[in-house]
Scaffold this active site. Structure first.
Site, PDB file in Angstrom:
ATOM      1  N   GLN A  48       0.849  -1.201   0.000  1.00 18.84           N
ATOM      2  CA  GLN A  48       0.000   0.000   0.000  1.00 18.84           C
ATOM      3  C   GLN A  48       0.884   1.250   0.000  1.00 18.84           C
ATOM      4  O   GLN A  48       2.087   1.181   0.256  1.00 18.84           O
ATOM      5  CB  GLN A  48      -0.885   0.026   1.249  1.00 18.84           C
ATOM      6  CG  GLN A  48      -0.155  -0.277   2.548  1.00 18.84           C
ATOM      7  CD  GLN A  48      -0.976  -1.085   3.534  1.00 18.84           C
ATOM      8  OE1 GLN A  48      -2.214  -1.084   3.517  1.00 18.84           O
ATOM      9  NE2 GLN A  48      -0.303  -1.806   4.415  1.00 18.84           N
ATOM     10  N   HIS A  66      -9.696   2.882  19.246  1.00 19.88           N
ATOM     11  CA  HIS A  66      -8.836   1.879  19.893  1.00 19.88           C
ATOM     12  C   HIS A  66      -9.408   1.441  21.241  1.00 19.88           C
ATOM     13  O   HIS A  66      -9.353   0.257  21.596  1.00 19.88           O
ATOM     14  CB  HIS A  66      -7.405   2.420  20.031  1.00 19.88           C
ATOM     15  CG  HIS A  66      -6.705   2.555  18.703  1.00 19.88           C
ATOM     16  ND1 HIS A  66      -6.029   3.689  18.324  1.00 19.88           N
ATOM     17  CD2 HIS A  66      -6.634   1.711  17.651  1.00 19.88           C
ATOM     18  CE1 HIS A  66      -5.542   3.531  17.108  1.00 19.88           C
ATOM     19  NE2 HIS A  66      -5.899   2.341  16.659  1.00 19.88           N
ATOM     20  N   ASP A  68      -0.593   0.438  13.479  1.00 22.73           N
ATOM     21  CA  ASP A  68      -0.233   1.689  14.157  1.00 22.73           C
ATOM     22  C   ASP A  68       0.043   1.464  15.645  1.00 22.73           C
ATOM     23  O   ASP A  68       0.571   2.348  16.311  1.00 22.73           O
ATOM     24  CB  ASP A  68      -1.370   2.713  13.985  1.00 22.73           C
ATOM     25  CG  ASP A  68      -2.716   2.112  14.384  1.00 22.73           C
ATOM     26  OD1 ASP A  68      -3.545   1.905  13.472  1.00 22.73           O
ATOM     27  OD2 ASP A  68      -2.921   1.815  15.568  1.00 22.73           O
ATOM     28  N   GLU A 112       0.612  -8.485  11.640  1.00 21.13           N
ATOM     29  CA  GLU A 112       0.520  -7.352  10.699  1.00 21.13           C
ATOM     30  C   GLU A 112       1.220  -7.758   9.407  1.00 21.13           C
ATOM     31  O   GLU A 112       2.365  -8.222   9.426  1.00 21.13           O
ATOM     32  CB  GLU A 112       1.186  -6.124  11.331  1.00 21.13           C
ATOM     33  CG  GLU A 112       1.493  -4.990  10.370  1.00 21.13           C
ATOM     34  CD  GLU A 112       0.271  -4.432   9.636  1.00 21.13           C
ATOM     35  OE1 GLU A 112      -0.700  -4.023  10.308  1.00 21.13           O
ATOM     36  OE2 GLU A 112       0.312  -4.439   8.376  1.00 21.13           O
ATOM     37  N   ASP A 170       0.339 -12.587   6.885  1.00 21.44           N
ATOM     38  CA  ASP A 170      -1.058 -12.379   6.511  1.00 21.44           C
ATOM     39  C   ASP A 170      -1.922 -12.960   7.624  1.00 21.44           C
ATOM     40  O   ASP A 170      -1.776 -14.137   7.979  1.00 21.44           O
ATOM     41  CB  ASP A 170      -1.317 -13.117   5.180  1.00 21.44           C
ATOM     42  CG  ASP A 170      -2.795 -13.122   4.803  1.00 21.44           C
ATOM     43  OD1 ASP A 170      -3.113 -13.623   3.709  1.00 21.44           O
ATOM     44  OD2 ASP A 170      -3.620 -12.627   5.598  1.00 21.44           O
ATOM     45  N   GLY A 171      -2.792 -12.146   8.176  1.00 20.37           N
ATOM     46  CA  GLY A 171      -3.602 -12.606   9.305  1.00 20.37           C
ATOM     47  C   GLY A 171      -4.430 -13.829   8.975  1.00 20.37           C
ATOM     48  O   GLY A 171      -4.645 -14.702   9.822  1.00 20.37           O
ATOM     49  N   ASP A 175      -8.287  -5.618  13.451  1.00 25.32           N
ATOM     50  CA  ASP A 175      -8.125  -4.177  13.197  1.00 25.32           C
ATOM     51  C   ASP A 175      -7.502  -3.997  11.823  1.00 25.32           C
ATOM     52  O   ASP A 175      -6.341  -3.573  11.670  1.00 25.32           O
ATOM     53  CB  ASP A 175      -7.240  -3.550  14.278  1.00 25.32           C
ATOM     54  CG  ASP A 175      -7.042  -2.056  14.041  1.00 25.32           C
ATOM     55  OD1 ASP A 175      -5.992  -1.524  14.469  1.00 25.32           O
ATOM     56  OD2 ASP A 175      -7.904  -1.443  13.390  1.00 25.32           O
ATOM     57  N   PRO A 201      -5.053  -6.245   0.506  1.00 24.52           N
ATOM     58  CA  PRO A 201      -4.666  -7.384   1.359  1.00 24.52           C
ATOM     59  C   PRO A 201      -5.691  -7.711   2.437  1.00 24.52           C
ATOM     60  O   PRO A 201      -5.710  -8.810   2.972  1.00 24.52           O
ATOM     61  CB  PRO A 201      -3.333  -6.931   1.973  1.00 24.52           C
ATOM     62  CG  PRO A 201      -3.303  -5.451   1.859  1.00 24.52           C
ATOM     63  CD  PRO A 201      -4.099  -5.116   0.642  1.00 24.52           C
TER      64      PRO A 201
HETATM   65  N1  SAM Z   1      -8.108   1.511  12.441  1.00 26.96           N
HETATM   66  C1  SAM Z   1      -7.969   1.401  11.004  1.00 26.96           C
HETATM   67  C2  SAM Z   1      -9.303   1.176  10.368  1.00 26.96           C
HETATM   68  O1  SAM Z   1     -10.278   0.927  11.094  1.00 26.96           O
HETATM   69  O2  SAM Z   1      -9.372   1.265   9.131  1.00 26.96           O
HETATM   70  C3  SAM Z   1      -7.014   0.291  10.644  1.00 26.96           C
HETATM   71  C4  SAM Z   1      -5.696   0.506  11.246  1.00 26.96           C
HETATM   72  S1  SAM Z   1      -4.350  -0.488  10.832  1.00 26.96           S
HETATM   73  C5  SAM Z   1      -3.350   0.704  10.069  1.00 26.96           C
HETATM   74  C6  SAM Z   1      -4.874  -1.546   9.526  1.00 26.96           C
HETATM   75  C7  SAM Z   1      -3.750  -2.530   9.231  1.00 26.96           C
HETATM   76  O3  SAM Z   1      -4.260  -3.736   8.642  1.00 26.96           O
HETATM   77  C8  SAM Z   1      -2.689  -2.010   8.234  1.00 26.96           C
HETATM   78  O4  SAM Z   1      -1.484  -1.824   8.915  1.00 26.96           O
HETATM   79  C9  SAM Z   1      -2.600  -3.110   7.169  1.00 26.96           C
HETATM   80  O5  SAM Z   1      -1.277  -3.315   6.714  1.00 26.96           O
HETATM   81  C10 SAM Z   1      -3.146  -4.304   7.937  1.00 26.96           C
HETATM   82  N2  SAM Z   1      -3.623  -5.418   7.106  1.00 26.96           N
HETATM   83  C11 SAM Z   1      -4.358  -5.370   5.966  1.00 26.96           C
HETATM   84  N3  SAM Z   1      -4.584  -6.613   5.501  1.00 26.96           N
HETATM   85  C12 SAM Z   1      -3.979  -7.488   6.375  1.00 26.96           C
HETATM   86  C13 SAM Z   1      -3.862  -8.898   6.441  1.00 26.96           C
HETATM   87  N4  SAM Z   1      -4.419  -9.690   5.500  1.00 26.96           N
HETATM   88  N5  SAM Z   1      -3.177  -9.450   7.484  1.00 26.96           N
HETATM   89  C14 SAM Z   1      -2.607  -8.662   8.444  1.00 26.96           C
HETATM   90  N6  SAM Z   1      -2.669  -7.299   8.442  1.00 26.96           N
HETATM   91  C15 SAM Z   1      -3.360  -6.724   7.401  1.00 26.96           C
END
Ligand code: SAM
Length: 285
Positions: free
Chosen positions: A32, A63, A87, A107, A139-140, A157, A164
Site C-alpha cells: 500500500q 482503539h 499503528d 501485521e 497475513d492474518g 483491526d 490485502p
Molecule cells: N483503524 C484502522 C481502520 O479501522 O481502518 C485500521 C488501522 S491499521 C493501520 C490496519 C492494518 O491492517 C494495516 O497496517 C494493514 O497493513 C493491515 N492489514 C491489511 N490486511 C492485512 C492482512 N491480510 N493481514 C494482516 N494485516 C493486514
C-alpha cells in the site's frame, strides 16, 4: 506554512478533506501507499492508499472501543490476538489490562509498524517494546489458519475490505478465528460507517452468524471515520456482551485502574443500544 488539503477518496459520493501543513513522510510498500500528514484539526494522521486510518486527535475512541469492550466482557482475558493494527493503538490498549499475559499482533506490512513507530509514536506509545507483545509479520488469514496458539480475545483491526484486507472479511477467515479462540472466546471487528458503508455490518454479521452463536453489533462516533455511527461487531460462542452488569463492569474497570478518554462502563452497555436505522439494516442479516 500554506494550508493544503488532503481529500479522502474512500467513498464514491462523499469526500472528507483535511487541512494539513506538511507531509511528514511518504512511502510505497509492496502492499500500500503510506503517508503521514500533519493535519490542522487532528494532529498527525496515517493514511493508507488515500484512506484515513487513524489520527492522533481521535484514535483513542476507536482503539478503546475495539479493545475494552471485549476485554471487559471476557471473564479473564490473558492471551490476545490482534490482526492488523499496524499503528500499535490496539496493542497499546490491550497491554493496559493487568491480567494480559501475551498479545500477538499479526501485521502483513512491516513498513506500517516502522512508519508509525517513527512518525506517530503518540499512538503506539511503548507497545512495540513491551515484553508481552509478540509482533508477527504475516497475513492474518494465513496465521489463524496455521497457528496452534489459542487466544481469549481476537481483535480484527484491518483496513477496509480492499487489497490485502479482503480475506479478513470472508467466512473462512471467521471460521479459522473461531478455531484459535479458547473457552468463552470473543472476536471483534470494525464494520465501517453506518451511512456510507451500509452493507458492511449486515454482510459481516450474516457471515459471523454462520460461525458464532452470539453476534452483537455496537457503535461509536469516530470523527475521522465519516458517515454517521461507526460500526463494530462482537462475536462469541458463549458470551453475551451485556452479560456483565453495570456494577460488574465498574468493578472490573476500577480494578484495572484504567483511565480512558472515551470508554466508560456506561458506554460499554449503551454502545449496544442501536439506533433504529442501524438495527433495521441487520434484520435480514
Ligand atoms: N483503524 C484502522 C481502520 O479501522 O481502518 C485500521 C488501522 S491499521 C493501520 C490496519 C492494518 O491492517 C494495516 O497496517 C494493514 O497493513 C493491515 N492489514 C491489511 N490486511 C492485512 C492482512 N491480510 N493481514 C494482516 N494485516 C493486514
Amino acid at each position: 506554512m500554506p494550508t493544503r488539503w488532503f481529500t479522502e477518496t474512500l467513498h464514491r459520493h462523499v469526500r472528507q478533506a483535511l487541512a494539513y501543513t506538511r507531509v511528514i513522510a511518504q512511502e510505497k510498500t509492496p502492499f500500500q501507499k503510506m503517508s503521514i500528514l500533519e493535519t490542522e484539526a487532528y494532529g498527525r494522521a496515517l493514511t493508507l492508499d488515500g484512506i484515513v486510518q487513524t489520527t492522533e486527535g481521535d484514535e483513542y475512541i476507536y482503539h478503546e472501543m475495539m479493545t475494552h469492550i471485549p476485554m471487559f466482557a471476557h471473564p479473564n482475558p490473558r492471551k490476545i490476538l490482534v490482526i492488523g493494527g499496524g499503528d500499535g493503538g490496539i496493542a497499546r490498549e490491550a497491554l493496559r489490562h493487568p491480567e494480559v499475559e501475551k498479545v500477538v499482533m499479526v501485521e502483513i506490512d512491516p513498513s506500517v509498524v516502522k512508519f508509525c513507530r517513527r512518525y506517530i509514536p503518540k499512538i503506539c506509545g511503548k507497545a512495540f517494546q513491551h515484553p508481552k507483545l509478540e509482533l508477527v509479520i504475516d497475513d492474518g488469514a494465513r496465521y489463524v489458519r496455521e497457528t496452534d496458539e489459542r487466544f481469549d480475545v481476537a481483535i480484527i483491526d484491518s483496513t477496509d475490505p480492499i487489497g490485502p484486507a479482503t480475506v479478513l472479511f470472508e467466512t473462512e477467515f471467521y471460521r479459522n478465528v473461531a478455531q484459535v479462540l479458547r473457552g468463552p472466546g470473543i472476536m471483534v471487528r470494525q464494520t465501517g460507517s453506518s451511512f456510507l458503508q451500509p452493507s458492511e455490518m449486515p454482510e459481516a454479521a450474516s457471515r459471523l452468524k454462520k460461525v458464532f452463536r452470539v453476534v452483537a453489533p455496537y457503535v461509536a462516533a469516530v470523527p475521522t471515520y465519516v458517515g454517521g455511527f461507526f460500526g463494530f461487531l462482537f462475536a462469541s460462542h458463549q458470551i453475551q456482551p451485556l452479560r456483565a452488569t453495570p456494577a460488574h463492569l465498574e468493578a472490573r474497570y476500577r480494578r484495572a485502574r484504567l483511565v480512558c478518554r472515551y470508554y466508560t462502563p456506561a458506554i460499554h452497555r449503551a454502545s449496544f443500544s442501536l439506533p433504529a436505522n442501524v438495527r433495521a439494516r441487520l434484520e435480514h442479516a
